[in-house]
Design a protein around this motif. Structure first.
Motif, PDB file in Angstrom:
ATOM      1  N   SER A   1      19.487   0.190 -30.611  1.00  0.00           N
ATOM      2  CA  SER A   1      19.737   0.086 -29.176  1.00  0.00           C
ATOM      3  C   SER A   1      21.014  -0.709 -28.919  1.00  0.00           C
ATOM      4  N   PRO A   2      21.826  -0.293 -27.950  1.00  0.00           N
ATOM      5  CA  PRO A   2      23.036  -1.061 -27.617  1.00  0.00           C
ATOM      6  C   PRO A   2      22.724  -2.414 -26.991  1.00  0.00           C
ATOM      7  N   PHE A   3      21.447  -2.682 -26.750  1.00  0.00           N
ATOM      8  CA  PHE A   3      21.040  -3.961 -26.163  1.00  0.00           C
ATOM      9  C   PHE A   3      20.185  -4.783 -27.126  1.00  0.00           C
ATOM     10  N   CYS A   4      20.177  -4.402 -28.390  1.00  0.00           N
ATOM     11  CA  CYS A   4      19.271  -5.061 -29.338  1.00  0.00           C
ATOM     12  C   CYS A   4      19.632  -6.523 -29.571  1.00  0.00           C
ATOM     13  N   ILE A   5      20.913  -6.872 -29.519  1.00  0.00           N
ATOM     14  CA  ILE A   5      21.286  -8.271 -29.716  1.00  0.00           C
ATOM     15  C   ILE A   5      20.967  -9.089 -28.464  1.00  0.00           C
ATOM     16  N   GLN A   6      21.074  -8.474 -27.304  1.00  0.00           N
ATOM     17  CA  GLN A   6      20.664  -9.167 -26.087  1.00  0.00           C
ATOM     18  C   GLN A   6      19.172  -9.482 -26.122  1.00  0.00           C
ATOM     19  N   ASP A   7      18.397  -8.624 -26.735  1.00  0.00           N
ATOM     20  CA  ASP A   7      16.968  -8.899 -26.897  1.00  0.00           C
ATOM     21  C   ASP A   7      16.756 -10.152 -27.750  1.00  0.00           C
ATOM     22  N   VAL A   8      17.569 -10.310 -28.785  1.00  0.00           N
ATOM     23  CA  VAL A   8      17.484 -11.514 -29.619  1.00  0.00           C
ATOM     24  C   VAL A   8      17.925 -12.734 -28.817  1.00  0.00           C
ATOM     25  N   GLN A   9      18.958 -12.583 -28.013  1.00  0.00           N
ATOM     26  CA  GLN A   9      19.427 -13.689 -27.175  1.00  0.00           C
ATOM     27  C   GLN A   9      18.318 -14.196 -26.255  1.00  0.00           C
ATOM     28  N   THR A  10      17.556 -13.286 -25.723  1.00  0.00           N
ATOM     29  CA  THR A  10      16.512 -13.647 -24.762  1.00  0.00           C
ATOM     30  C   THR A  10      15.533 -14.661 -25.336  1.00  0.00           C
ATOM     31  N   VAL A  11      15.216 -14.529 -26.617  1.00  0.00           N
ATOM     32  CA  VAL A  11      14.208 -15.419 -27.220  1.00  0.00           C
ATOM     33  C   VAL A  11      14.830 -16.603 -27.964  1.00  0.00           C
TER      34      VAL A  11
ATOM     35  N   GLN B   1      28.425  -2.261 -31.504  1.00  0.00           N
ATOM     36  CA  GLN B   1      28.615  -2.235 -30.058  1.00  0.00           C
ATOM     37  C   GLN B   1      27.615  -3.159 -29.367  1.00  0.00           C
ATOM     38  N   ALA B   2      26.407  -3.254 -29.896  1.00  0.00           N
ATOM     39  CA  ALA B   2      25.429  -4.191 -29.343  1.00  0.00           C
ATOM     40  C   ALA B   2      25.914  -5.627 -29.482  1.00  0.00           C
ATOM     41  N   SER B   3      26.546  -5.929 -30.600  1.00  0.00           N
ATOM     42  CA  SER B   3      27.109  -7.261 -30.815  1.00  0.00           C
ATOM     43  C   SER B   3      28.201  -7.565 -29.787  1.00  0.00           C
ATOM     44  N   ILE B   4      29.040  -6.576 -29.511  1.00  0.00           N
ATOM     45  CA  ILE B   4      30.122  -6.767 -28.542  1.00  0.00           C
ATOM     46  C   ILE B   4      29.576  -6.897 -27.128  1.00  0.00           C
ATOM     47  N   VAL B   5      28.593  -6.076 -26.793  1.00  0.00           N
ATOM     48  CA  VAL B   5      27.977  -6.133 -25.461  1.00  0.00           C
ATOM     49  C   VAL B   5      27.376  -7.519 -25.203  1.00  0.00           C
ATOM     50  N   ALA B   6      26.799  -8.126 -26.230  1.00  0.00           N
ATOM     51  CA  ALA B   6      26.119  -9.410 -26.073  1.00  0.00           C
ATOM     52  C   ALA B   6      27.067 -10.605 -26.070  1.00  0.00           C
ATOM     53  N   ALA B   7      28.316 -10.405 -26.448  1.00  0.00           N
ATOM     54  CA  ALA B   7      29.224 -11.520 -26.697  1.00  0.00           C
ATOM     55  C   ALA B   7      29.818 -12.118 -25.425  1.00  0.00           C
ATOM     56  N   ASP B   8      29.936 -13.435 -25.432  1.00  0.00           N
ATOM     57  CA  ASP B   8      30.744 -14.134 -24.429  1.00  0.00           C
ATOM     58  C   ASP B   8      32.208 -14.137 -24.857  1.00  0.00           C
ATOM     59  N   ALA B   9      32.415 -14.204 -26.173  1.00  0.00           N
ATOM     60  CA  ALA B   9      33.769 -14.188 -26.731  1.00  0.00           C
ATOM     61  C   ALA B   9      33.777 -13.321 -27.980  1.00  0.00           C
TER      62      ALA B   9
ATOM     63  N   ILE C   1      34.319  -1.844 -23.988  1.00  0.00           N
ATOM     64  CA  ILE C   1      32.880  -1.998 -24.185  1.00  0.00           C
ATOM     65  C   ILE C   1      32.336  -3.171 -23.379  1.00  0.00           C
ATOM     66  N   ASN C   2      33.077  -4.278 -23.368  1.00  0.00           N
ATOM     67  CA  ASN C   2      32.622  -5.482 -22.660  1.00  0.00           C
ATOM     68  C   ASN C   2      33.793  -6.080 -21.888  1.00  0.00           C
ATOM     69  N   ARG C   3      33.901  -5.717 -20.623  1.00  0.00           N
ATOM     70  CA  ARG C   3      35.012  -6.170 -19.793  1.00  0.00           C
ATOM     71  C   ARG C   3      34.892  -7.639 -19.406  1.00  0.00           C
ATOM     72  N   ALA C   4      33.696  -8.207 -19.525  1.00  0.00           N
ATOM     73  CA  ALA C   4      33.486  -9.594 -19.132  1.00  0.00           C
ATOM     74  C   ALA C   4      33.768 -10.583 -20.266  1.00  0.00           C
ATOM     75  N   ALA C   5      33.811 -10.108 -21.494  1.00  0.00           N
ATOM     76  CA  ALA C   5      33.991 -11.000 -22.640  1.00  0.00           C
ATOM     77  C   ALA C   5      35.422 -11.511 -22.720  1.00  0.00           C
ATOM     78  N   ASP C   6      35.567 -12.705 -23.280  1.00  0.00           N
ATOM     79  CA  ASP C   6      36.890 -13.265 -23.580  1.00  0.00           C
ATOM     80  C   ASP C   6      37.284 -12.757 -24.969  1.00  0.00           C
ATOM     81  N   VAL C   7      38.196 -11.815 -25.031  1.00  0.00           N
ATOM     82  CA  VAL C   7      38.556 -11.162 -26.293  1.00  0.00           C
ATOM     83  C   VAL C   7      39.925 -11.674 -26.749  1.00  0.00           C
ATOM     84  N   ARG C   8      39.983 -12.212 -27.965  1.00  0.00           N
ATOM     85  CA  ARG C   8      41.216 -12.826 -28.462  1.00  0.00           C
ATOM     86  C   ARG C   8      41.504 -12.387 -29.898  1.00  0.00           C
TER      87      ARG C   8
END
Length: 255
Positions: A102-112, A133-141, A166-173
């Protein structure tokens, strides 16, 4: 909890060594860290095995693969590296679900885990599978390591563009890695100036030096101290930590 993902579509640019050492540095600075190895090569997991009491049999039974298949909970699979670091180990079996996760599988880990850690650090394989892509979706940076060679820089630019989509909100460097004064015959400022038009403000204004000490650290767990030959490594990771934390942090004496 701040989530930092290390990724580049190109292999061999030092993603795993950087993510591993960054996790060790941040933990040594007093933060609670959860490290997730999402690369089927599980190289980062092997690095942690060398600097902890984790047994190989443990990673066969307790790993991120078991979590993503919902066969075991996150809590059941966490492996303690030290008082500040827990590991969700990688496994060769991850290759079986890279395209179906799932593209949200890492966010599921974040939740807990979000209330138990200061940082979640993700090491990724050099591909654009669903897991990555799930890793990128979940990332702040998202930190994109690249070598200073032109062919590496071109792929880093492609990765930068794709990650932003993939993640327009993340700080990508973009982070120059394995920088060598002798090899490239220029001061770091000159290299940064040369590549600034390619990456713009996405290029971090510091670099991680090329050093045998980094190889020794990942291979044996040998600590990096403030000996003169190692000071640039400490400065580089202090700069990266300061950037991610959003505050100036002095270099550690050891990590």
């Amino acid at each position: 909890m701040k989530t930092v993902s290390f990724f580049n579509r190109k292999g061999g640019v030092g993603k795993t060594a950087l993510s591993f050492m960054f996790a060790r540095y941040v933990a040594a600075a007093g933060n609670k860290v959860i490290f997730i190895d999402l690369d089927p090569q599980r190289t980062a997991t092997n690095h942690f095995l060398r600097c902890s009491d984790i047994a190989k049999k443990d990673i066969l039974e307790r790993n991120i693969f078991e979590v993503l298949l919902d066969r075991k909970s996150v809590a059941a699979c966490l492996l303690s590296v030290d008082t500040n670091t827990d590991l969700l180990a990688g496994t060769y079996d991850l290759a079986e679900i890279q395209a179906t996760a799932s593209p949200f599988c890492i966010q599921d880990v974040q939740t807990v885990t979000k209330d138990d850690y200061d940082y979640m650090i993700l090491d990724n394989a050099p591909n654009f599978s669903n897991i990555i892509q799930a890793s990128i979706v979940a990332a702040d940076a998202v930190i994109i390591p690249t070598l200073p060679a032109l062919e590496d820089v071109e792929q880093a630019h492609w990765t930068l563009d794709r990650v932003r989509k993939i993640n327009r909100a993340a700080d990508v460097r973009v982070l120059l890695n394995q920088f060598s004064y002798d090899r490239f015959g220029a001061m770091m400022d000159d290299i940064l100036t040369a590549y600034r038009p390619i990456f713009g403000e996405s290029l971090l204004d510091f670099a991680i030096p090329q050093s045998q000490k980094i190889r020794a650290y990942t291979a044996t767990g040998e600590h990096v101290t403030t000996a003169k030959s190692k000071a640039a490594i400490l400065d580089g990771f202090a700069a990266l930590y300061s950037y991610i934390a959003g505050a100036n942090v002095p270099a550690l004496v050891d990590f």
